[in-house]
Design a protein around this motif. Structure first.
Motif, PDB file in Angstrom:
ATOM      1  N   TYR A 233       6.447 -12.661  31.265  1.00 12.20           N
ATOM      2  CA  TYR A 233       7.722 -13.015  31.884  1.00 12.20           C
ATOM      3  C   TYR A 233       8.786 -13.327  30.826  1.00 12.20           C
ATOM      4  CZ  TYR A 233       5.013 -13.272  36.205  1.00 12.20           C
ATOM      5  OH  TYR A 233       4.218 -12.964  37.271  1.00 12.20           O
ATOM      6  N   LEU A 234       8.365 -13.885  29.691  1.00 14.89           N
ATOM      7  CA  LEU A 234       9.315 -14.118  28.600  1.00 14.89           C
ATOM      8  C   LEU A 234       9.870 -12.793  28.078  1.00 14.89           C
ATOM      9  CD1 LEU A 234       7.584 -16.977  26.560  1.00 14.89           C
ATOM     10  CD2 LEU A 234       9.842 -17.082  27.628  1.00 14.89           C
ATOM     11  N   ALA A 235       9.003 -11.796  27.934  1.00 18.35           N
ATOM     12  CA  ALA A 235       9.451 -10.485  27.458  1.00 18.35           C
ATOM     13  C   ALA A 235      10.402  -9.850  28.455  1.00 18.35           C
ATOM     14  CB  ALA A 235       8.249  -9.573  27.215  1.00 18.35           C
ATOM     15  N   ILE A 236      10.105  -9.973  29.745  1.00 15.73           N
ATOM     16  CA  ILE A 236      10.978  -9.423  30.783  1.00 15.73           C
ATOM     17  C   ILE A 236      12.331 -10.123  30.769  1.00 15.73           C
ATOM     18  CG2 ILE A 236      11.289  -9.248  33.288  1.00 15.73           C
ATOM     19  CD1 ILE A 236       8.176  -8.872  33.414  1.00 15.73           C
ATOM     20  N   ALA A 237      12.312 -11.460  30.704  1.00 12.02           N
ATOM     21  CA  ALA A 237      13.573 -12.218  30.687  1.00 12.02           C
ATOM     22  C   ALA A 237      14.390 -11.901  29.451  1.00 12.02           C
ATOM     23  CB  ALA A 237      13.281 -13.716  30.764  1.00 12.02           C
ATOM     24  N   ASP A 238      13.723 -11.664  28.321  1.00 17.09           N
ATOM     25  CA  ASP A 238      14.428 -11.357  27.083  1.00 17.09           C
ATOM     26  C   ASP A 238      15.107  -9.994  27.155  1.00 17.09           C
ATOM     27  OD1 ASP A 238      15.194 -12.004  24.449  1.00 17.09           O
ATOM     28  OD2 ASP A 238      13.599 -10.744  23.633  1.00 17.09           O
ATOM     29  N   ALA A 239      14.560  -9.084  27.959  1.00 17.44           N
ATOM     30  CA  ALA A 239      15.111  -7.729  28.053  1.00 17.44           C
ATOM     31  C   ALA A 239      16.198  -7.601  29.111  1.00 17.44           C
ATOM     32  CB  ALA A 239      13.988  -6.738  28.357  1.00 17.44           C
ATOM     33  N   LEU A 240      16.337  -8.605  29.991  1.00 18.73           N
ATOM     34  CA  LEU A 240      17.216  -8.458  31.143  1.00 18.73           C
ATOM     35  C   LEU A 240      18.332  -9.494  31.139  1.00 18.73           C
ATOM     36  CD1 LEU A 240      14.633  -7.928  34.036  1.00 18.73           C
ATOM     37  CD2 LEU A 240      15.802  -6.183  32.669  1.00 18.73           C
ATOM     38  N   ARG A 241      19.410  -9.150  31.838  1.00 14.06           N
ATOM     39  CA  ARG A 241      20.457 -10.106  32.172  1.00 14.06           C
ATOM     40  C   ARG A 241      20.581 -10.261  33.677  1.00 14.06           C
ATOM     41  NH1 ARG A 241      19.811 -12.857  28.982  1.00 14.06           N
ATOM     42  NH2 ARG A 241      20.438 -12.776  26.831  1.00 14.06           N
ATOM     43  N   LEU A 242      20.008  -9.340  34.445  1.00 13.74           N
ATOM     44  CA  LEU A 242      20.015  -9.443  35.906  1.00 13.74           C
ATOM     45  C   LEU A 242      18.723  -8.849  36.442  1.00 13.74           C
ATOM     46  CD1 LEU A 242      22.768  -8.863  38.492  1.00 13.74           C
ATOM     47  CD2 LEU A 242      20.711  -7.458  38.651  1.00 13.74           C
TER      48      LEU A 242
ATOM     49  N   SER B 132      25.272  -6.205  32.766  1.00 13.27           N
ATOM     50  CA  SER B 132      25.528  -4.783  32.649  1.00 13.27           C
ATOM     51  C   SER B 132      26.901  -4.539  32.040  1.00 13.27           C
ATOM     52  CB  SER B 132      25.447  -4.128  34.030  1.00 13.27           C
ATOM     53  OG  SER B 132      26.575  -4.460  34.787  1.00 13.27           O
ATOM     54  N   ASP B 133      27.055  -3.365  31.496  1.00 12.90           N
ATOM     55  CA  ASP B 133      28.265  -3.026  30.746  1.00 12.90           C
ATOM     56  C   ASP B 133      28.774  -1.708  31.272  1.00 12.90           C
ATOM     57  OD1 ASP B 133      30.207  -3.022  28.862  1.00 12.90           O
ATOM     58  OD2 ASP B 133      28.917  -2.528  27.174  1.00 12.90           O
TER      59      ASP B 133
ATOM     60  N   ARG C 136      16.822  12.588  15.327  1.00 17.02           N
ATOM     61  CA  ARG C 136      17.883  12.531  14.323  1.00 17.02           C
ATOM     62  C   ARG C 136      18.764  11.303  14.551  1.00 17.02           C
ATOM     63  NH1 ARG C 136      20.650  12.730  10.151  1.00 17.02           N
ATOM     64  NH2 ARG C 136      21.855  14.527   9.448  1.00 17.02           N
ATOM     65  N   VAL C 137      18.872  10.893  15.827  1.00 14.05           N
ATOM     66  CA  VAL C 137      19.744   9.781  16.190  1.00 14.05           C
ATOM     67  C   VAL C 137      18.967   8.780  17.034  1.00 14.05           C
ATOM     68  CG1 VAL C 137      21.847   9.084  17.410  1.00 14.05           C
ATOM     69  CG2 VAL C 137      21.793  11.260  16.170  1.00 14.05           C
ATOM     70  N   LEU C 138      19.088   7.509  16.686  1.00 14.35           N
ATOM     71  CA  LEU C 138      18.598   6.420  17.520  1.00 14.35           C
ATOM     72  C   LEU C 138      19.813   5.739  18.141  1.00 14.35           C
ATOM     73  CD1 LEU C 138      15.795   4.771  15.354  1.00 14.35           C
ATOM     74  CD2 LEU C 138      15.496   5.778  17.625  1.00 14.35           C
ATOM     75  N   ALA C 139      19.861   5.731  19.461  1.00 14.54           N
ATOM     76  CA  ALA C 139      20.978   5.122  20.193  1.00 14.54           C
ATOM     77  C   ALA C 139      20.433   3.886  20.902  1.00 14.54           C
ATOM     78  CB  ALA C 139      21.565   6.115  21.192  1.00 14.54           C
ATOM     79  N   PHE C 140      20.788   2.714  20.391  1.00 14.96           N
ATOM     80  CA  PHE C 140      20.238   1.466  20.903  1.00 14.96           C
ATOM     81  C   PHE C 140      21.212   0.786  21.845  1.00 14.96           C
ATOM     82  CE2 PHE C 140      17.984   1.424  16.672  1.00 14.96           C
ATOM     83  CZ  PHE C 140      16.724   1.624  17.189  1.00 14.96           C
ATOM     84  N   ASP C 141      20.667   0.259  22.938  1.00 11.07           N
ATOM     85  CA  ASP C 141      21.413  -0.641  23.812  1.00 11.07           C
ATOM     86  C   ASP C 141      21.067  -2.073  23.440  1.00 11.07           C
ATOM     87  OD1 ASP C 141      22.875   1.046  25.649  1.00 11.07           O
ATOM     88  OD2 ASP C 141      20.939   1.628  26.489  1.00 11.07           O
ATOM     89  N   GLU C 142      22.096  -2.897  23.299  1.00 14.33           N
ATOM     90  CA  GLU C 142      21.938  -4.346  23.202  1.00 14.33           C
ATOM     91  C   GLU C 142      21.073  -4.794  22.030  1.00 14.33           C
ATOM     92  OE1 GLU C 142      21.077  -6.258  26.978  1.00 14.33           O
ATOM     93  OE2 GLU C 142      21.721  -4.464  28.022  1.00 14.33           O
TER      94      GLU C 142
ATOM     95  N   GLY D  32      20.328  -3.478  31.050  1.00 17.43           N
ATOM     96  CA  GLY D  32      20.015  -4.893  31.152  1.00 17.43           C
ATOM     97  C   GLY D  32      19.755  -5.397  32.551  1.00 17.43           C
ATOM     98  N   MET D  33      19.665  -4.475  33.525  1.00 19.10           N
ATOM     99  CA  MET D  33      19.400  -4.853  34.916  1.00 19.10           C
ATOM    100  C   MET D  33      18.154  -4.121  35.403  1.00 19.10           C
ATOM    101  SD  MET D  33      23.285  -4.528  36.456  1.00 19.10           S
ATOM    102  CE  MET D  33      23.367  -2.781  35.991  1.00 19.10           C
ATOM    103  N   ALA D  34      17.353  -4.799  36.213  1.00 17.94           N
ATOM    104  CA  ALA D  34      16.160  -4.172  36.784  1.00 17.94           C
ATOM    105  C   ALA D  34      16.028  -4.562  38.244  1.00 17.94           C
ATOM    106  CB  ALA D  34      14.904  -4.571  36.015  1.00 17.94           C
ATOM    107  N   ARG D  35      15.417  -3.662  39.001  1.00 20.64           N
ATOM    108  CA  ARG D  35      15.168  -3.901  40.428  1.00 20.64           C
ATOM    109  C   ARG D  35      13.679  -3.711  40.677  1.00 20.64           C
ATOM    110  NH1 ARG D  35      18.301  -0.860  45.472  1.00 20.64           N
ATOM    111  NH2 ARG D  35      17.205  -1.968  47.177  1.00 20.64           N
ATOM    112  N   VAL D  36      13.021  -4.774  41.170  1.00 20.88           N
ATOM    113  CA  VAL D  36      11.573  -4.767  41.328  1.00 20.88           C
ATOM    114  C   VAL D  36      11.193  -5.428  42.640  1.00 20.88           C
ATOM    115  CG1 VAL D  36      11.153  -4.842  38.821  1.00 20.88           C
ATOM    116  CG2 VAL D  36      11.327  -6.977  40.119  1.00 20.88           C
ATOM    117  N   SER D  37       9.957  -5.215  43.050  1.00 24.02           N
ATOM    118  CA  SER D  37       9.430  -5.913  44.212  1.00 24.02           C
ATOM    119  C   SER D  37       8.651  -7.153  43.772  1.00 24.02           C
ATOM    120  CB  SER D  37       8.494  -4.999  45.012  1.00 24.02           C
ATOM    121  OG  SER D  37       7.252  -4.847  44.343  1.00 24.02           O
ATOM    122  N   PHE D  38       8.418  -8.057  44.705  1.00 23.37           N
ATOM    123  CA  PHE D  38       7.627  -9.254  44.436  1.00 23.37           C
ATOM    124  C   PHE D  38       6.274  -8.882  43.847  1.00 23.37           C
ATOM    125  CE2 PHE D  38       4.305 -12.186  45.857  1.00 23.37           C
ATOM    126  CZ  PHE D  38       4.769 -13.392  45.367  1.00 23.37           C
ATOM    127  N   TYR D  39       5.639  -7.879  44.407  1.00 28.95           N
ATOM    128  CA  TYR D  39       4.303  -7.518  43.943  1.00 28.95           C
ATOM    129  C   TYR D  39       4.330  -6.815  42.593  1.00 28.95           C
ATOM    130  CZ  TYR D  39       2.432  -9.262  48.271  1.00 28.95           C
ATOM    131  OH  TYR D  39       2.078 -10.101  49.301  1.00 28.95           O
TER     132      TYR D  39
END
Length: 372
Positions: A276-285, A365-366, A127-133, A257-264
């Protein structure tokens, strides 16, 4: 059902929030939507073959925009928690990637007008779509959103979204932007547009003075990153799944807008520039952990790492890294060592204080004043 004002007051009393006049003024817009949804009859799921479709109760949504750190995401959390109707909270970029994947699939199946079944599938499920950013940076998204959202609105789907930009600045200077302008008019017509104009950036200074490059990778570095991540996310995280050309890329630890990942996670898989473009477009940190020493034995991973850093650099994504050695000493032998000097230079530049300032001004982040 508690009102949003009472939920807000309770969190202030618990010490989880710092009271903010601008945030409190915005609560009325969200409370209107909550109350109207609570009072509205349930949307019909099916109707008879010769029966006229019943009138869909229309509830005007909200477009909440403003600078980072003002509390948009925190208010969205309150709103979503208060609802008793089916709701989906999703990053706008991830949602549009899903829609593009569905569009491609349905066209492949020979569906003449894929937007109709796409919109119906969404409106039937929530019924509701709640969008971030909400932001539009891709020409394909710009051409799709108008028809898709027009049908969602007609079906009675309520849209509540946050954005760092006012509607008139969406897809600014984009290719064929004149074709996108009707969507801006639709937003203004179907959503209440409200600026969250707090004078306080509740997230300011969280990264100021903090280290952004950790070496060696040891228990102390891990503990410091854990503390920084907890401070930024308040212990709340979710999975973000991006779709790139039909493939799924999962970021298991994601928040606003923030993600925590490992090198692998980033470089040990068969990912390329488009990913990587898609990841960068989705993140700020991005917090990137456990970068090993690089050389002949992991040449492919090293090439991906260099591509990732270039992409994050160009997108002005704030980067926090833990690595086995300093940037200059990560890749000292083997093919590509000379080319890696640019990567090392960029890693050093991204540690600068003004890089964090850029992140504060343009994205990130907000957290809305939640206390640590």
């Amino acid at each position: 059902m508690n009102t949003l004002a009472s939920l807000y007051d309770a969190r202030v009393a618990e010490g989880r929030l710092i009271r903010d006049d601008a945030q409190e003024a915005t609560l009325s817009a969200l409370e209107r939507i909550r109350a109207e949804l609570a009072a509205a009859p349930e949307l019909p799921k099916k109707r008879g073959l010769f029966r006229r479709a019943p009138e869909v109760p229309k509830v005007r949504g909200l477009y909440l925009w403003g600078g980072v750190g003002r509390g948009k995401s925190m208010l969205m959390d309150l709103f979503v928690d208060s609802l008793n109707v089916p709701v989906r909270r999703v990053h706008f970029h991830a949602f549009m990637q899903e829609m593009q994947a569905d569009l491609h699939r349905l066209r492949g199946e020979g569906v003449e007008d894929p937007v109709n079944p796409m919109a119906k599938a969404v409106s039937d499920s929530v019924r509701v779509l709640a969008f971030d950013e909400m932001q539009i940076t891709d020409i394909a998204d710009a051409m799709l959103v108008g028809r898709l959202f027009e049908q969602l609105f007609e079906a009675g789907t309520v849209v509540v979204t946050t954005s760092n930009r006012k509607p008139d600045d969406l897809y600014k200077d984009g290719l064929n932007r004149q074709l996108f302008l009707p969507f801006i008019a639709l937003i203004k017509d179907r959503l209440e547009v409200r600026e969250l104009a707090s004078e306080r950036d509740h997230r300011q200074n969280r990264l100021r003075g903090a280290r952004s490059y950790f070496t060696p990778v040891d228990a102390a570095a891990r503990a410091e990153i854990d503390a920084l991540w907890a401070d930024l996310t308040h212990g709340e995280e979710e999975q973000l799944v991006l779709t790139v050309k039909g493939r799924k890329i999962a970021l298991p630890r994601y928040r606003n807008g923030m993600a925590r990942v490992s090198f692998y996670d980033m470089c040990g898989q068969m990912l390329g520039p488009g990913d990587y473009l898609a990841i960068a477009d989705a993140l700020r940190l991005l917090v990137l952990e456990n970068v090993p020493r690089l050389g002949r034995s992991n040449f492919n991973e090293a090439k991906r790492f260099a591509t990732l850093i270039d992409t994050l650099y160009e997108a002005r994504v704030k980067l926090i890294v833990s690595a086995r050695d300093t940037p200059e000493s990560l890749y000292i032998e083997g093919p590509g060592a000379f080319e890696f000097e640019r990567t090392a230079s960029r890693l050093n530049e991204m540690q600068a204080e003004d890089w964090a300032e850029d992140w504060t001004d343009d994205g990130g982040s907000d957290d809305g004043g939640e206390t640590s």
